[in-house]
Design a protein around this motif. Sequence first.
Motif, PDB file in Angstrom:
ATOM      1  N   ALA A 185      40.551  96.179   2.926  1.00 37.32           N
ATOM      2  CA  ALA A 185      39.189  95.651   3.125  1.00 37.32           C
ATOM      3  C   ALA A 185      38.611  95.307   1.766  1.00 37.32           C
ATOM      4  CB  ALA A 185      38.326  96.686   3.838  1.00 37.32           C
ATOM      5  N   CYS A 186      39.155  94.265   1.178  1.00 35.26           N
ATOM      6  CA  CYS A 186      38.744  93.841  -0.162  1.00 35.26           C
ATOM      7  C   CYS A 186      38.683  92.319  -0.159  1.00 35.26           C
ATOM      8  CB  CYS A 186      39.735  94.369  -1.198  1.00 35.26           C
ATOM      9  SG  CYS A 186      39.109  94.368  -2.883  1.00 35.26           S
ATOM     10  N   GLU A 187      37.467  91.800  -0.078  1.00 35.51           N
ATOM     11  CA  GLU A 187      37.290  90.364   0.126  1.00 35.51           C
ATOM     12  C   GLU A 187      35.864  89.975  -0.283  1.00 35.51           C
ATOM     13  OE1 GLU A 187      39.465  89.182   3.632  1.00 35.51           O
ATOM     14  OE2 GLU A 187      37.762  87.929   4.222  1.00 35.51           O
ATOM     15  N   VAL A 188      35.726  88.853  -0.962  1.00 34.10           N
ATOM     16  CA  VAL A 188      34.406  88.367  -1.371  1.00 34.10           C
ATOM     17  C   VAL A 188      34.317  86.881  -1.059  1.00 34.10           C
ATOM     18  CG1 VAL A 188      32.840  87.938  -3.303  1.00 34.10           C
ATOM     19  CG2 VAL A 188      34.125  90.078  -3.210  1.00 34.10           C
ATOM     20  N   VAL A 189      33.295  86.507  -0.309  1.00 36.64           N
ATOM     21  CA  VAL A 189      33.059  85.105   0.014  1.00 36.64           C
ATOM     22  C   VAL A 189      31.578  84.814  -0.224  1.00 36.64           C
ATOM     23  CG1 VAL A 189      33.234  83.279   1.741  1.00 36.64           C
ATOM     24  CG2 VAL A 189      34.855  85.180   1.776  1.00 36.64           C
ATOM     25  N   ILE A 220      28.889  83.781  10.966  1.00 41.42           N
ATOM     26  CA  ILE A 220      30.322  83.618  10.692  1.00 41.42           C
ATOM     27  C   ILE A 220      30.837  84.790   9.866  1.00 41.42           C
ATOM     28  CG2 ILE A 220      32.004  82.206   9.443  1.00 41.42           C
ATOM     29  CD1 ILE A 220      30.307  79.738  10.225  1.00 41.42           C
ATOM     30  N   PHE A 221      30.067  85.178   8.861  1.00 38.09           N
ATOM     31  CA  PHE A 221      30.471  86.303   8.013  1.00 38.09           C
ATOM     32  C   PHE A 221      30.470  87.619   8.795  1.00 38.09           C
ATOM     33  CE2 PHE A 221      29.123  84.307   3.680  1.00 38.09           C
ATOM     34  CZ  PHE A 221      30.188  83.429   3.776  1.00 38.09           C
ATOM     35  N   GLN A 222      29.490  87.807   9.661  1.00 33.31           N
ATOM     36  CA  GLN A 222      29.441  89.027  10.453  1.00 33.31           C
ATOM     37  C   GLN A 222      30.608  89.081  11.434  1.00 33.31           C
ATOM     38  OE1 GLN A 222      27.275  91.668   9.982  1.00 33.31           O
ATOM     39  NE2 GLN A 222      28.769  92.649  11.331  1.00 33.31           N
ATOM     40  N   ALA A 223      31.000  87.931  11.956  1.00 33.77           N
ATOM     41  CA  ALA A 223      32.154  87.885  12.860  1.00 33.77           C
ATOM     42  C   ALA A 223      33.425  88.292  12.127  1.00 33.77           C
ATOM     43  CB  ALA A 223      32.305  86.481  13.448  1.00 33.77           C
ATOM     44  N   ARG A 224      33.528  87.937  10.857  1.00 27.70           N
ATOM     45  CA  ARG A 224      34.691  88.354  10.057  1.00 27.70           C
ATOM     46  C   ARG A 224      34.703  89.879   9.887  1.00 27.70           C
ATOM     47  NH1 ARG A 224      39.118  89.764   8.676  1.00 27.70           N
ATOM     48  NH2 ARG A 224      39.875  89.675   6.536  1.00 27.70           N
ATOM     49  N   ILE A 225      33.538  90.453   9.634  1.00 31.21           N
ATOM     50  CA  ILE A 225      33.450  91.912   9.496  1.00 31.21           C
ATOM     51  C   ILE A 225      33.821  92.597  10.801  1.00 31.21           C
ATOM     52  CG2 ILE A 225      31.857  93.829   9.099  1.00 31.21           C
ATOM     53  CD1 ILE A 225      30.343  92.029   7.150  1.00 31.21           C
ATOM     54  N   ASP A 226      33.303  92.080  11.905  1.00 35.96           N
ATOM     55  CA  ASP A 226      33.594  92.670  13.218  1.00 35.96           C
ATOM     56  C   ASP A 226      35.087  92.593  13.532  1.00 35.96           C
ATOM     57  OD1 ASP A 226      30.908  93.132  13.428  1.00 35.96           O
ATOM     58  OD2 ASP A 226      30.509  91.393  14.718  1.00 35.96           O
ATOM     59  N   ALA A 227      35.723  91.480  13.158  1.00 31.48           N
ATOM     60  CA  ALA A 227      37.160  91.336  13.414  1.00 31.48           C
ATOM     61  C   ALA A 227      37.953  92.328  12.568  1.00 31.48           C
ATOM     62  CB  ALA A 227      37.602  89.905  13.106  1.00 31.48           C
ATOM     63  N   GLY A 228      37.549  92.515  11.323  1.00 29.63           N
ATOM     64  CA  GLY A 228      38.223  93.488  10.473  1.00 29.63           C
ATOM     65  C   GLY A 228      38.056  94.900  10.989  1.00 29.63           C
ATOM     66  N   ALA A 229      36.871  95.203  11.499  1.00 29.51           N
ATOM     67  CA  ALA A 229      36.602  96.543  12.023  1.00 29.51           C
ATOM     68  C   ALA A 229      37.354  96.810  13.318  1.00 29.51           C
ATOM     69  CB  ALA A 229      35.107  96.718  12.255  1.00 29.51           C
ATOM     70  N   ALA A 230      37.817  95.759  13.975  1.00 33.68           N
ATOM     71  CA  ALA A 230      38.563  95.917  15.227  1.00 33.68           C
ATOM     72  C   ALA A 230      40.074  95.901  15.018  1.00 33.68           C
ATOM     73  CB  ALA A 230      38.167  94.806  16.206  1.00 33.68           C
ATOM     74  N   ASP A 231      40.511  95.900  13.753  1.00 32.86           N
ATOM     75  CA  ASP A 231      41.940  95.865  13.436  1.00 32.86           C
ATOM     76  C   ASP A 231      42.624  97.144  13.939  1.00 32.86           C
ATOM     77  OD1 ASP A 231      44.444  95.612  12.376  1.00 32.86           O
ATOM     78  OD2 ASP A 231      43.785  95.193  10.329  1.00 32.86           O
ATOM     79  N   THR A 232      43.640  96.972  14.776  1.00 34.26           N
ATOM     80  CA  THR A 232      44.360  98.131  15.323  1.00 34.26           C
ATOM     81  C   THR A 232      45.655  98.415  14.571  1.00 34.26           C
ATOM     82  OG1 THR A 232      45.459  96.682  16.938  1.00 34.26           O
ATOM     83  CG2 THR A 232      43.418  97.765  17.629  1.00 34.26           C
ATOM     84  N   ILE A 233      46.051  97.500  13.677  1.00 29.90           N
ATOM     85  CA  ILE A 233      47.283  97.701  12.921  1.00 29.90           C
ATOM     86  C   ILE A 233      47.049  98.640  11.742  1.00 29.90           C
ATOM     87  CG2 ILE A 233      49.082  96.543  11.584  1.00 29.90           C
ATOM     88  CD1 ILE A 233      48.619  94.055  13.249  1.00 29.90           C
ATOM     89  N   TYR A 234      45.889  98.475  11.085  1.00 24.85           N
ATOM     90  CA  TYR A 234      45.537  99.307   9.934  1.00 24.85           C
ATOM     91  C   TYR A 234      44.230 100.044  10.237  1.00 24.85           C
ATOM     92  CZ  TYR A 234      48.806  96.079   7.631  1.00 24.85           C
ATOM     93  OH  TYR A 234      49.896  95.330   7.302  1.00 24.85           O
ATOM     94  N   PRO A 235      44.297 101.197  10.877  1.00 29.11           N
ATOM     95  CA  PRO A 235      43.077 101.925  11.253  1.00 29.11           C
ATOM     96  C   PRO A 235      42.178 102.259  10.062  1.00 29.11           C
ATOM     97  CG  PRO A 235      44.992 102.852  12.378  1.00 29.11           C
ATOM     98  CD  PRO A 235      45.515 101.891  11.361  1.00 29.11           C
ATOM     99  N   ALA A 236      42.765 102.648   8.932  1.00 25.85           N
ATOM    100  CA  ALA A 236      41.958 102.990   7.763  1.00 25.85           C
ATOM    101  C   ALA A 236      41.221 101.759   7.240  1.00 25.85           C
ATOM    102  CB  ALA A 236      42.839 103.587   6.667  1.00 25.85           C
ATOM    103  N   THR A 237      41.897 100.623   7.294  1.00 24.93           N
ATOM    104  CA  THR A 237      41.265  99.379   6.861  1.00 24.93           C
ATOM    105  C   THR A 237      40.137  98.991   7.810  1.00 24.93           C
ATOM    106  OG1 THR A 237      43.338  98.617   5.884  1.00 24.93           O
ATOM    107  CG2 THR A 237      41.669  96.953   6.338  1.00 24.93           C
ATOM    108  N   ALA A 238      40.352  99.181   9.105  1.00 29.05           N
ATOM    109  CA  ALA A 238      39.311  98.885  10.088  1.00 29.05           C
ATOM    110  C   ALA A 238      38.069  99.732   9.841  1.00 29.05           C
ATOM    111  CB  ALA A 238      39.843  99.117  11.501  1.00 29.05           C
TER     112      ALA A 238
END
Length: 209
Positions: free
Chosen positions: A91-95, A111-129
């Motif tokens: 979770a390291c990203e700057v736009v 659009i930016f909030q949707a990106r955050i929500d998608a990252g928080a829903a990541d099931t592959i990397y729970p710690a990253t989510a």
Amino acid sequence: MKRMKGCAVLALALLTLTAALTACGTKPAEEPKQLDLETVYQSLMDAQSEPEDMVLLPESDETLLESFYPGLKDVRCSQRLVYFAPVSGFACEVVMVEVEDEADVRTVQDIFQARIDAGAADTIYPATADAWARLAQVQSDGKYVAMLALPESAFVPENVFSDPAGWQVPEKQDTPDEPGVPGTPDAQTDPEPIGDPKAPELPAVPAAA
């Protein structure tokens, strides 16, 4: 007749005074802030005490950007800056963007909030989510909008678009070198003696006659 002229002169004087007072009480319109997004990003990086934890690279691949930020390419922007982590799973990203029309700020925020929500829903990397859910945020100021996803140890100002001189940046702590550690000024550099210093000396062998 003279009385009417006097009244007219008095009324004109009052109108002039009123106009003058009104002009004095009107503040001049503030110039809209002009920022260079690369400078803003560099100021953010310079404020970090552990920059080695944030390896970010500029990204310009439109196809990749559209996959992470669908719809952003359709927003007219005067400036756009995108930095991604070199590998996935962080979770390291700057736009940051500057929109041409301030009416598009809300669109970019979504659009930016949707990106955050998608990252928080990541099931592959729970710690990253979890990091996306807790640490990522959207900031805006005028025509400028930012999505900041940085490590927990990172410093994030309340308004990244404000003057860096006003940021409450924690003081950087210098880690002193431990004495005796190789590679430090206090390390032992003298070579170790060879052999046992406590071993008894052998008698000298007499020279041959």
